[in-house]
Design a protein around this motif. Structure first.
Motif, PDB file in Angstrom:
ATOM      1  N   VAL A 134       0.838  -1.206   0.000  1.00 43.77           N
ATOM      2  CA  VAL A 134       0.000   0.000   0.000  1.00 43.77           C
ATOM      3  C   VAL A 134       0.870   1.252   0.000  1.00 43.77           C
ATOM      4  O   VAL A 134       0.655   2.179  -0.797  1.00 43.77           O
ATOM      5  CB  VAL A 134      -0.949   0.002   1.218  1.00 43.77           C
ATOM      6  N   ALA A 135       1.859   1.306   0.894  1.00 44.75           N
ATOM      7  CA  ALA A 135       2.741   2.467   0.964  1.00 44.75           C
ATOM      8  C   ALA A 135       3.516   2.642  -0.333  1.00 44.75           C
ATOM      9  O   ALA A 135       3.668   3.767  -0.844  1.00 44.75           O
ATOM     10  CB  ALA A 135       3.706   2.326   2.141  1.00 44.75           C
ATOM     11  N   ALA A 136       4.007   1.530  -0.901  1.00 41.06           N
ATOM     12  CA  ALA A 136       4.753   1.612  -2.164  1.00 41.06           C
ATOM     13  C   ALA A 136       3.871   2.113  -3.290  1.00 41.06           C
ATOM     14  O   ALA A 136       4.312   2.902  -4.145  1.00 41.06           O
ATOM     15  CB  ALA A 136       5.330   0.239  -2.512  1.00 41.06           C
ATOM     16  N   THR A 137       2.624   1.682  -3.296  1.00 40.24           N
ATOM     17  CA  THR A 137       1.700   2.113  -4.344  1.00 40.24           C
ATOM     18  C   THR A 137       1.414   3.600  -4.251  1.00 40.24           C
ATOM     19  O   THR A 137       1.444   4.325  -5.264  1.00 40.24           O
ATOM     20  CB  THR A 137       0.384   1.316  -4.247  1.00 40.24           C
ATOM     21  N   PHE A 138       1.149   4.095  -3.049  1.00 37.06           N
ATOM     22  CA  PHE A 138       0.872   5.518  -2.896  1.00 37.06           C
ATOM     23  C   PHE A 138       2.111   6.364  -3.204  1.00 37.06           C
ATOM     24  O   PHE A 138       2.003   7.470  -3.745  1.00 37.06           O
ATOM     25  CB  PHE A 138       0.348   5.822  -1.488  1.00 37.06           C
ATOM     26  N   ALA A 139       3.296   5.844  -2.870  1.00 33.02           N
ATOM     27  CA  ALA A 139       4.514   6.580  -3.196  1.00 33.02           C
ATOM     28  C   ALA A 139       4.690   6.685  -4.710  1.00 33.02           C
ATOM     29  O   ALA A 139       5.064   7.740  -5.239  1.00 33.02           O
ATOM     30  CB  ALA A 139       5.724   5.896  -2.573  1.00 33.02           C
ATOM     31  N   ALA A 140       4.409   5.575  -5.424  1.00 33.23           N
ATOM     32  CA  ALA A 140       4.537   5.592  -6.883  1.00 33.23           C
ATOM     33  C   ALA A 140       3.545   6.555  -7.509  1.00 33.23           C
ATOM     34  O   ALA A 140       3.882   7.318  -8.436  1.00 33.23           O
ATOM     35  CB  ALA A 140       4.326   4.178  -7.436  1.00 33.23           C
ATOM     36  N   LEU A 141       2.320   6.555  -7.011  1.00 33.70           N
ATOM     37  CA  LEU A 141       1.305   7.458  -7.548  1.00 33.70           C
ATOM     38  C   LEU A 141       1.641   8.918  -7.242  1.00 33.70           C
ATOM     39  O   LEU A 141       1.544   9.797  -8.109  1.00 33.70           O
ATOM     40  CB  LEU A 141      -0.061   7.104  -6.963  1.00 33.70           C
ATOM     41  N   ALA A 142       2.030   9.189  -5.991  1.00 34.52           N
ATOM     42  CA  ALA A 142       2.322  10.564  -5.596  1.00 34.52           C
ATOM     43  C   ALA A 142       3.542  11.120  -6.313  1.00 34.52           C
ATOM     44  O   ALA A 142       3.634  12.322  -6.568  1.00 34.52           O
ATOM     45  CB  ALA A 142       2.527  10.640  -4.083  1.00 34.52           C
ATOM     46  N   THR A 143       4.498  10.254  -6.650  1.00 35.73           N
ATOM     47  CA  THR A 143       5.670  10.701  -7.392  1.00 35.73           C
ATOM     48  C   THR A 143       5.283  11.173  -8.787  1.00 35.73           C
ATOM     49  O   THR A 143       5.825  12.160  -9.296  1.00 35.73           O
ATOM     50  CB  THR A 143       6.699   9.558  -7.498  1.00 35.73           C
ATOM     51  N   ARG A 144       4.328  10.503  -9.410  1.00 37.55           N
ATOM     52  CA  ARG A 144       3.904  10.847 -10.755  1.00 37.55           C
ATOM     53  C   ARG A 144       2.886  11.974 -10.779  1.00 37.55           C
ATOM     54  O   ARG A 144       2.831  12.755 -11.724  1.00 37.55           O
ATOM     55  CB  ARG A 144       3.336   9.608 -11.446  1.00 37.55           C
ATOM     56  N   TRP A 145       2.037  12.060  -9.738  1.00 40.07           N
ATOM     57  CA  TRP A 145       1.023  13.106  -9.663  1.00 40.07           C
ATOM     58  C   TRP A 145       1.107  13.815  -8.305  1.00 40.07           C
ATOM     59  O   TRP A 145       0.250  13.628  -7.451  1.00 40.07           O
ATOM     60  CB  TRP A 145      -0.380  12.514  -9.845  1.00 40.07           C
ATOM     61  N   PRO A 146       2.134  14.609  -8.064  1.00 38.98           N
ATOM     62  CA  PRO A 146       2.257  15.324  -6.779  1.00 38.98           C
ATOM     63  C   PRO A 146       1.292  16.498  -6.709  1.00 38.98           C
ATOM     64  O   PRO A 146       1.611  17.624  -7.074  1.00 38.98           O
ATOM     65  CB  PRO A 146       3.723  15.784  -6.789  1.00 38.98           C
ATOM     66  N   ASP A 147       0.093  16.241  -6.247  1.00 38.27           N
ATOM     67  CA  ASP A 147      -0.967  17.243  -6.274  1.00 38.27           C
ATOM     68  C   ASP A 147      -1.762  17.181  -4.982  1.00 38.27           C
ATOM     69  O   ASP A 147      -1.868  16.116  -4.355  1.00 38.27           O
ATOM     70  CB  ASP A 147      -1.877  16.981  -7.478  1.00 38.27           C
ATOM     71  N   ALA A 148      -2.345  18.312  -4.582  1.00 36.25           N
ATOM     72  CA  ALA A 148      -3.144  18.355  -3.356  1.00 36.25           C
ATOM     73  C   ALA A 148      -4.364  17.448  -3.439  1.00 36.25           C
ATOM     74  O   ALA A 148      -4.920  17.050  -2.423  1.00 36.25           O
ATOM     75  CB  ALA A 148      -3.588  19.794  -3.077  1.00 36.25           C
ATOM     76  N   GLY A 149      -4.793  17.106  -4.662  1.00 38.36           N
ATOM     77  CA  GLY A 149      -5.940  16.223  -4.817  1.00 38.36           C
ATOM     78  C   GLY A 149      -5.679  14.814  -4.346  1.00 38.36           C
ATOM     79  O   GLY A 149      -6.616  14.059  -4.065  1.00 38.36           O
ATOM     80  N   GLY A 150      -4.407  14.405  -4.256  1.00 36.78           N
ATOM     81  CA  GLY A 150      -4.058  13.098  -3.712  1.00 36.78           C
ATOM     82  C   GLY A 150      -4.849  11.965  -4.332  1.00 36.78           C
ATOM     83  O   GLY A 150      -4.826  11.743  -5.544  1.00 36.78           O
ATOM     84  N   VAL A 151      -5.600  11.228  -3.508  1.00 39.12           N
ATOM     85  CA  VAL A 151      -6.334  10.060  -3.975  1.00 39.12           C
ATOM     86  C   VAL A 151      -7.344  10.412  -5.053  1.00 39.12           C
ATOM     87  O   VAL A 151      -7.612   9.613  -5.957  1.00 39.12           O
ATOM     88  CB  VAL A 151      -7.031   9.348  -2.794  1.00 39.12           C
ATOM     89  N   ALA A 152      -7.941  11.608  -4.979  1.00 42.61           N
ATOM     90  CA  ALA A 152      -8.903  12.008  -6.005  1.00 42.61           C
ATOM     91  C   ALA A 152      -8.209  12.196  -7.349  1.00 42.61           C
ATOM     92  O   ALA A 152      -8.750  11.844  -8.400  1.00 42.61           O
ATOM     93  CB  ALA A 152      -9.617  13.292  -5.592  1.00 42.61           C
ATOM     94  N   THR A 153      -7.001  12.754  -7.331  1.00 43.26           N
ATOM     95  CA  THR A 153      -6.238  12.935  -8.565  1.00 43.26           C
ATOM     96  C   THR A 153      -5.897  11.591  -9.192  1.00 43.26           C
ATOM     97  O   THR A 153      -6.037  11.399 -10.406  1.00 43.26           O
ATOM     98  CB  THR A 153      -4.946  13.720  -8.273  1.00 43.26           C
ATOM     99  N   PHE A 154      -5.448  10.635  -8.375  1.00 38.86           N
ATOM    100  CA  PHE A 154      -5.093   9.319  -8.888  1.00 38.86           C
ATOM    101  C   PHE A 154      -6.318   8.624  -9.489  1.00 38.86           C
ATOM    102  O   PHE A 154      -6.263   8.056 -10.588  1.00 38.86           O
ATOM    103  CB  PHE A 154      -4.518   8.422  -7.783  1.00 38.86           C
ATOM    104  N   THR A 155      -7.420   8.678  -8.742  1.00 41.74           N
ATOM    105  CA  THR A 155      -8.625   7.989  -9.176  1.00 41.74           C
ATOM    106  C   THR A 155      -9.197   8.621 -10.443  1.00 41.74           C
ATOM    107  O   THR A 155      -9.693   7.928 -11.331  1.00 41.74           O
ATOM    108  CB  THR A 155      -9.675   8.010  -8.046  1.00 41.74           C
ATOM    109  N   ARG A 156      -9.126   9.940 -10.531  1.00 37.54           N
ATOM    110  CA  ARG A 156      -9.602  10.640 -11.727  1.00 37.54           C
ATOM    111  C   ARG A 156      -8.827  10.213 -12.952  1.00 37.54           C
ATOM    112  O   ARG A 156      -9.383   9.977 -14.020  1.00 37.54           O
ATOM    113  CB  ARG A 156      -9.455  12.152 -11.550  1.00 37.54           C
ATOM    114  N   ALA A 157      -7.494  10.113 -12.787  1.00 35.65           N
ATOM    115  CA  ALA A 157      -6.649   9.746 -13.920  1.00 35.65           C
ATOM    116  C   ALA A 157      -6.977   8.360 -14.445  1.00 35.65           C
ATOM    117  O   ALA A 157      -6.835   8.084 -15.634  1.00 35.65           O
ATOM    118  CB  ALA A 157      -5.179   9.817 -13.511  1.00 35.65           C
TER     119      ALA A 157
END
Length: 440
Positions: free
Chosen positions: A58-81
């Motif tokens: 879980v931590a590795a997944t969120f780190a990978a996502l946040a590295t590619r989309w460093p945005d205040a939207g966080g989980v919403a940004t990832f899910t939108r994409a």
């Protein structure tokens, strides 16, 4: 229309790690060892170990996502994409709406520990809880830089205290305390795992702060690894020591940390634990508020929440309006919890239900967005989190209702102006779709 700016963030590795730790090492260490032991007996160690194993993907997944989309939207940004507007709005609302519940639970836990040594009554305990929440919101209104520095100090003190509790109590462990090992069987272990989700749900909270780092691509993997290593050592040490030292009493004593500290500090243990409670609660509530307030502003920026909340969504700025709404909702939840006499187990399971929904959907988004080993890791995180979530039973109605409210809001505002596309920060990847243009 509003576009994302390239304003650099303010967080370095040290303060970033402290904020991540604050999101995961929260007031759960005060109450969850007792709740888990009550549900599963000594077999609660299996639940702790299993969730720590789950925390790695879980931590590795969120780190990978946040590295590619460093945005205040966080989980919403990832899910939108990955899945478009509707899924992103539901995910964002799940996280934003659960913060008042979690903050109230954390404050009540901390207040009980603080009030006990002084023999304070119910009214004083509620006053302390309100003061803890007010302090956390005030720190965030002042700005994330001050909050991050304070968090660094708080986490250093916390780790030192928890390490002391583990090392001084460990010599008093007895193998006899491990029997009967699983008095409630597999059902009890699953029940313990469900409530323990509260203690392992900070990674999605911290993802909303990814845009605040000065160099997310370089810092986020390092910060995640450091936080995960510290969390694993503390949680495993605390869970094992609580079970082996306290035995059956771990299921009946609501203050296991104070009991462990008594081996090292004697009569002063409860006073020291009271100070630890303040540190734990302020640290966790501070980080969750920081992440959720930025998420609310980002959702408003993208059309998934009322537009006035978007003010301050840029990195380095403070979303005061979103913070004010969170403060109001938290006050309402705290009042309701007191009025209806909701117990801690109920509040924590309600919080876990929404956070489990957030984690499952965000990790599912990663399965679609990432490639190779990162995708396999995300698939593992999605599958295991979803499986454990089923043990929360009817509490899952909470994210279902919140998600329905989010979709209703989005439907009613489909004719509004659209934000510009939020691009992925990696030039070789395709740009993520804009949040407010309907499901794919």
């Amino acid at each position: 229309m509003t576009t994302r700016t390239n304003t650099p963030g303010t967080l370095g590795t040290a303060r970033g790690t402290a904020l991540y730790l604050g999101a995961v090492l929260g007031p759960g260490v005060l109450a969850l060892p007792h709740l888990a032991a009550a549900a599963a007996g000594p077999a609660a160690i299996i639940a702790w170990t299993g969730l720590l194993a789950l925390a790695i993907p879980v931590a590795a997944t969120f780190a990978a996502l946040a590295t590619r989309w460093p945005d205040a939207g966080g989980v919403a940004t990832f899910t939108r994409a990955a899945f478009g507007d509707r899924a992103a709005a539901a995910c964002g609302w799940w996280f934003y709406s659960v913060i008042p519940i979690g903050a109230a639970a954390a404050a009540l836990v901390g207040a009980a520990y603080i009030a006990a040594p002084a023999g304070l009554g119910h009214t004083a305990t509620l006053t302390i809880a309100a003061a803890l929440i007010t302090t956390a919101f005030a720190a965030n209104h002042i700005g994330l830089r001050l909050s991050g520095t304070a968090q660094l100090i708080l986490m250093a003190l916390l780790i030192a205290l928890l390490t002391t509790a583990i090392t001084t109590a460990a010599p008093h462990a007895h193998t006899a305390n491990l029997t009967p090992f699983a008095p409630h069987g597999t059902t009890g272990i699953l029940s313990a795992a469900a409530v323990l989700l509260f203690a392992f749900s900070g990674w999605e909270a911290a993802s909303h702060l990814s845009g605040e780092f000065t160099n997310p691509k370089r810092q986020l993997p390092r910060v995640t690894a450091l936080a995960l290593a510290i969390v694993a050592a503390i949680y495993l040490g605390l869970a094992t020591t609580t079970t082996a030292v306290l035995g059956p009493d771990a299921a009946t004593r609501p203050t296991p940390l104070a009991d462990l500290l008594a081996y090292g500090f004697g009569p002063n243990a409860r006073t020291i634990t009271a100070a630890a409670a303040a540190v734990l609660c302020l640290g966790a509530v501070n980080t969750f508020i920081a992440g959720a307030s930025r998420l609310g502003a980002a959702l408003a920026r993208d059309g998934a929440m009322p537009a006035p909340l978007a003010k301050g969504h840029q990195p380095g700025r403070t979303p005061h309006r979103s913070l004010a709404l969170l403060a109001t909702l938290t006050a309402i939840v705290l009042t309701a919890a007191v009025t209806w006499q909701l117990d801690l187990d109920q509040l924590m399971r309600a919080t876990s239900a929404s956070l489990a929904a957030v984690t499952t959907l965000a990790c599912a988004a990663a399965v679609r967005l990432l490639h190779g080993r990162a995708r396999a890791t995300a698939l593992t995180a999605t599958t295991v989190t979803a499986a454990i979530s089923t043990a929360l039973a009817w509490y899952l109605l909470i994210p279902a209702l919140v998600g329905a409210a989010a979709l209703t809001y989005l439907h009613l505002h489909q004719g509004k102006p659209r934000p510009d596309t939020l691009q992925d920060t990696e030039p070789e990847r395709a740009p993520a779709p804009p949040l407010a243009q309907g499901a794919p």
